[in-house]
Design a protein around this motif. Structure first.
Motif, PDB file in Angstrom:
ATOM      1  N   LYS A   1       8.503 -13.555  -6.525  1.00 44.84           N
ATOM      2  CA  LYS A   1       8.105 -12.867  -7.794  1.00 44.84           C
ATOM      3  C   LYS A   1       7.570 -11.573  -7.561  1.00 44.84           C
ATOM      4  N   GLU A   2       7.601 -10.590  -7.970  1.00 46.83           N
ATOM      5  CA  GLU A   2       7.131  -9.382  -7.753  1.00 46.83           C
ATOM      6  C   GLU A   2       5.789  -9.301  -8.103  1.00 46.83           C
ATOM      7  N   ILE A   3       4.837  -8.510  -7.373  1.00 46.78           N
ATOM      8  CA  ILE A   3       3.423  -8.185  -7.708  1.00 46.78           C
ATOM      9  C   ILE A   3       3.529  -6.718  -7.945  1.00 46.78           C
ATOM     10  N   SER A   4       3.704  -6.341  -9.195  1.00 40.82           N
ATOM     11  CA  SER A   4       3.813  -5.109  -9.177  1.00 40.82           C
ATOM     12  C   SER A   4       2.851  -4.215  -9.841  1.00 40.82           C
ATOM     13  N   THR A   5       1.876  -4.680 -10.367  1.00 43.69           N
ATOM     14  CA  THR A   5       0.698  -3.950 -10.536  1.00 43.69           C
ATOM     15  C   THR A   5      -0.417  -3.881  -9.627  1.00 43.69           C
ATOM     16  N   GLU A   6      -1.237  -2.941  -9.820  1.00 42.78           N
ATOM     17  CA  GLU A   6      -2.273  -2.659  -8.832  1.00 42.78           C
ATOM     18  C   GLU A   6      -3.314  -3.960  -8.759  1.00 42.78           C
ATOM     19  N   GLU A   7      -3.626  -4.221  -9.957  1.00 43.30           N
ATOM     20  CA  GLU A   7      -4.374  -5.659 -10.194  1.00 43.30           C
ATOM     21  C   GLU A   7      -3.968  -6.890  -9.486  1.00 43.30           C
ATOM     22  N   GLU A   8      -2.848  -6.863  -9.616  1.00 42.84           N
ATOM     23  CA  GLU A   8      -1.938  -8.132  -8.922  1.00 42.84           C
ATOM     24  C   GLU A   8      -2.008  -8.004  -7.562  1.00 42.84           C
ATOM     25  N   GLN A   9      -1.766  -6.727  -6.929  1.00 48.70           N
ATOM     26  CA  GLN A   9      -1.891  -6.560  -5.507  1.00 48.70           C
ATOM     27  C   GLN A   9      -3.290  -6.572  -5.073  1.00 48.70           C
ATOM     28  N   THR A  10      -4.338  -6.343  -5.690  1.00 46.23           N
ATOM     29  CA  THR A  10      -5.657  -6.629  -5.187  1.00 46.23           C
ATOM     30  C   THR A  10      -6.187  -7.912  -5.481  1.00 46.23           C
ATOM     31  N   LYS A  11      -5.504  -8.637  -6.411  1.00 47.87           N
ATOM     32  CA  LYS A  11      -6.040 -10.153  -6.140  1.00 47.87           C
ATOM     33  C   LYS A  11      -5.171 -10.604  -5.069  1.00 47.87           C
ATOM     34  N   PHE A  12      -3.941 -10.350  -4.657  1.00 48.43           N
ATOM     35  CA  PHE A  12      -3.135 -10.999  -3.482  1.00 48.43           C
ATOM     36  C   PHE A  12      -4.289 -10.888  -2.388  1.00 48.43           C
ATOM     37  N   LEU A  13      -4.645  -9.525  -2.008  1.00 51.63           N
ATOM     38  CA  LEU A  13      -5.147  -9.146  -0.921  1.00 51.63           C
ATOM     39  C   LEU A  13      -6.610  -9.814  -1.043  1.00 51.63           C
ATOM     40  N   GLN A  14      -7.308 -10.143  -2.014  1.00 48.02           N
ATOM     41  CA  GLN A  14      -8.686 -10.691  -2.102  1.00 48.02           C
ATOM     42  C   GLN A  14      -8.447 -12.001  -1.688  1.00 48.02           C
ATOM     43  N   ARG A  15      -7.472 -12.816  -2.139  1.00 49.23           N
ATOM     44  CA  ARG A  15      -7.157 -14.053  -1.693  1.00 49.23           C
ATOM     45  C   ARG A  15      -6.921 -14.274  -0.435  1.00 49.23           C
ATOM     46  N   TYR A  16      -6.277 -13.267   0.112  1.00 48.03           N
ATOM     47  CA  TYR A  16      -5.930 -13.347   1.633  1.00 48.03           C
ATOM     48  C   TYR A  16      -7.143 -13.285   2.309  1.00 48.03           C
ATOM     49  N   GLU A  17      -7.915 -12.398   2.100  1.00 45.10           N
ATOM     50  CA  GLU A  17      -9.279 -11.823   2.630  1.00 45.10           C
ATOM     51  C   GLU A  17     -10.178 -13.418   2.605  1.00 45.10           C
ATOM     52  N   LYS A  18     -10.146 -14.110   1.454  1.00 46.96           N
ATOM     53  CA  LYS A  18     -10.885 -15.184   1.476  1.00 46.96           C
ATOM     54  C   LYS A  18     -10.398 -16.333   2.388  1.00 46.96           C
ATOM     55  N   VAL A  19      -9.171 -16.423   2.621  1.00 48.02           N
ATOM     56  CA  VAL A  19      -8.561 -17.335   3.570  1.00 48.02           C
ATOM     57  C   VAL A  19      -8.798 -16.960   5.011  1.00 48.02           C
ATOM     58  N   ILE A  20      -8.572 -15.787   5.482  1.00 48.13           N
ATOM     59  CA  ILE A  20      -8.726 -15.245   6.779  1.00 48.13           C
ATOM     60  C   ILE A  20      -9.626 -13.970   6.598  1.00 48.13           C
ATOM     61  N   PRO A  21     -11.182 -14.360   6.566  1.00 44.50           N
ATOM     62  CA  PRO A  21     -12.074 -13.380   6.351  1.00 44.50           C
ATOM     63  C   PRO A  21     -11.958 -12.424   7.688  1.00 44.50           C
ATOM     64  N   ASP A  22     -12.500 -11.228   7.331  1.00 51.64           N
ATOM     65  CA  ASP A  22     -12.519 -10.168   8.300  1.00 51.64           C
ATOM     66  C   ASP A  22     -13.663  -9.098   7.811  1.00 51.64           C
ATOM     67  N   VAL A  23     -14.455  -8.949   9.002  1.00 48.55           N
ATOM     68  CA  VAL A  23     -15.902  -8.207   8.823  1.00 48.55           C
ATOM     69  C   VAL A  23     -15.453  -6.823   8.848  1.00 48.55           C
TER      70      VAL A  23
END
Length: 191
Positions: A1-23
């Protein structure tokens, strides 16, 4: 599935950061937003995942992400650098040449497996790979460790000494295979 909007991309990246936190500062989302026009290339989850991987392991590399090809190249360069580090632990002389030989063989095996429609390098093919490398470079190198820089190692559930390898994603396998094909075409033109 495409992640074509900036909002969807940001949500994807925020979920990634929650799973693999980085300071780190900037955060993953801020680093992604700094790509500006290049963000349009990251409409597939695999590309965003590779971006996250690069951000965590080679922040300087993300500034070169101007196309999907650059993303694959930077992912390869990161793996190649890790492979060189592992080879250098065992081979003191010409470790860069040894790493190049191993990487070129990985390209060849990627192309071969794609041609056969296989999604992984099975234990027999892996043994063939090791034998070829040893014959070519005459050095004992931890091939499993080196190969896992560019592929995911999977141990057999039946025999823990048996290992197979899968690509991070078929797109990456295609990229590695295309490197093999390109080299073969260039060599044939020289002849």
């Amino acid at each position: 599935k495409e992640i074509s909007t900036e909002e969807e991309q940001t949500k994807f990246l925020q979920r990634y950061e929650k799973v693999i936190p980085d300071v780190r500062v900037p955060t993953l989302v801020e680093a992604f937003q700094s790509l500006q026009a290049s963000r349009c290339y990251f409409i597939y989850p695999v590309y965003l995942s590779l971006f996250c991987h690069l951000f965590r392991n080679n922040r300087k590399g993300i500034r070169y992400l101007t196309s999907p090809e650059n993303l694959m190249e930077q992912t390869f360069r990161l793996g190649e650098t890790k492979a060189l580090q592992r080879v250098s632990e065992h081979v003191r002389v010409n470790s860069e040449i040894v790493t190049n030989i191993i990487c070129e063989k990985i390209f060849d095996f990627s192309l071969r497996c794609l041609h056969l429609g296989e999604q992984r390098i099975d234990p027999e093919t892996y043994k063939e790979f090791c034998n070829f490398c040893f014959t070519e470079i005459s050095e004992k190198v931890p091939y499993t460790s080196v190969m896992s820089c560019l592929m995911t190692a999977k141990k057999s559930q039946y025999d823990p000494n048996e290992v197979s390898f899968e690509w991070f994603h078929k797109t990456f396998a295609e990229y590695l295979g295309s490197k093999s094909l390109t080299k073969k075409i260039l060599r044939s033109r020289k002849d």
